[in-house]
Design an enzyme around this catalytic site. Sequence first.
Site, PDB file in Angstrom:
ATOM      1  N   GLY A  27      31.126 -23.642 -31.169  1.00  0.00           N
ATOM      2  CA  GLY A  27      32.173 -24.113 -30.261  1.00  0.00           C
ATOM      3  C   GLY A  27      33.171 -25.009 -30.966  1.00  0.00           C
ATOM      4  N   ALA A  28      33.427 -24.703 -32.240  1.00  0.00           N
ATOM      5  CA  ALA A  28      34.241 -25.589 -33.081  1.00  0.00           C
ATOM      6  C   ALA A  28      35.738 -25.358 -32.963  1.00  0.00           C
ATOM      7  CB  ALA A  28      33.820 -25.432 -34.545  1.00  0.00           C
ATOM      8  N   VAL A  75      27.993 -16.401 -29.467  1.00  0.00           N
ATOM      9  CA  VAL A  75      26.694 -17.058 -29.667  1.00  0.00           C
ATOM     10  C   VAL A  75      25.605 -16.458 -28.794  1.00  0.00           C
ATOM     11  CG1 VAL A  75      27.709 -19.255 -30.387  1.00  0.00           C
ATOM     12  CG2 VAL A  75      27.192 -18.868 -27.952  1.00  0.00           C
ATOM     13  N   TYR A 165      26.175 -24.765 -14.104  1.00  0.00           N
ATOM     14  CA  TYR A 165      26.315 -25.636 -15.265  1.00  0.00           C
ATOM     15  C   TYR A 165      25.146 -26.628 -15.336  1.00  0.00           C
ATOM     16  CZ  TYR A 165      28.529 -28.694 -18.698  1.00  0.00           C
ATOM     17  OH  TYR A 165      28.804 -29.429 -19.817  1.00  0.00           O
ATOM     18  N   ALA A 166      24.784 -27.203 -14.189  1.00  0.00           N
ATOM     19  CA  ALA A 166      23.670 -28.151 -14.154  1.00  0.00           C
ATOM     20  C   ALA A 166      22.371 -27.475 -14.581  1.00  0.00           C
ATOM     21  CB  ALA A 166      23.522 -28.741 -12.752  1.00  0.00           C
ATOM     22  N   LYS A 169      22.339 -26.873 -18.433  1.00  0.00           N
ATOM     23  CA  LYS A 169      22.153 -28.068 -19.247  1.00  0.00           C
ATOM     24  C   LYS A 169      20.774 -28.684 -19.047  1.00  0.00           C
ATOM     25  CE  LYS A 169      26.071 -27.999 -21.374  1.00  0.00           C
ATOM     26  NZ  LYS A 169      26.107 -27.731 -22.846  1.00  0.00           N
TER      27      LYS A 169
END
Length: 260
Positions: A27-28, A75, A165-166, A169
Amino acid sequence: MTVRMDGEMQMGMGHADVSGRRVVITGAGRGLGRVLATAFDAAGARLGLVARSENALEQVAATLHGDPVVCAGDVRADEFNETVAERMLDRFGGVDVWICNAGVSPEVATVAQMKPEVWRDIIDVNLTGTFLGARAAAAVMEQGGRIIVTGSVIGDRPRRGLAAYAASKSGAHALVAALAQELGPRAITVNAVALGWFDTGMGRHWHRDEERENDIVGHTALERWGTPADLPGVYLFLASASSAYVTGTTITVDGGYSLM
């Protein structure tokens, strides 16, 4: 009681030295990943930059002092992560640090509004992509490697409208704890950085909403959003010899958001 420390341990204490370390950052191409690439480059690390957009990666690489490996791809694909590891082996002879930072977070949506394909995409990038990156890293790392996962306070303190999203993560935090136990015998540490609200990357559209911004600031002990300058320090520490006895943990960098 006197505790003896060898030379390597003494040198590793008191500062986050990553000079010469071979570091992959996923994610750069933007946001936090770009901030990390700049910080690790300035600290003398040898970098492998990963993102979907080759153009974005080339733009980042052009701003750095070093000559990074640039790997554009997805990825979510195990073959791609293995290719990144192979290219690091070819260029630098190995990988010391792998930062699983790639992630996505779409607009806020309730469970009823969210399409299943959006759910799958978030879980695949944020959780499966993290697993595949850690897997590829572990396959090539020697003793003393470092795997660092970008987590989120939302993983432990979910907000309405961010269910996918929660979940992604929270899963990443649990994955860190499990991998730390598996890789500990090889002295490979695995840790997560649970970020709060930053005016960069995915948090930017929240920052531009006055009502949401005021709500977040009102629930943050330091009464402000994070800035890019607040981001790199904990990553540099976790990538260095100074963190050799830190593993399986999630370090929160949120200005006190999770306290209130």
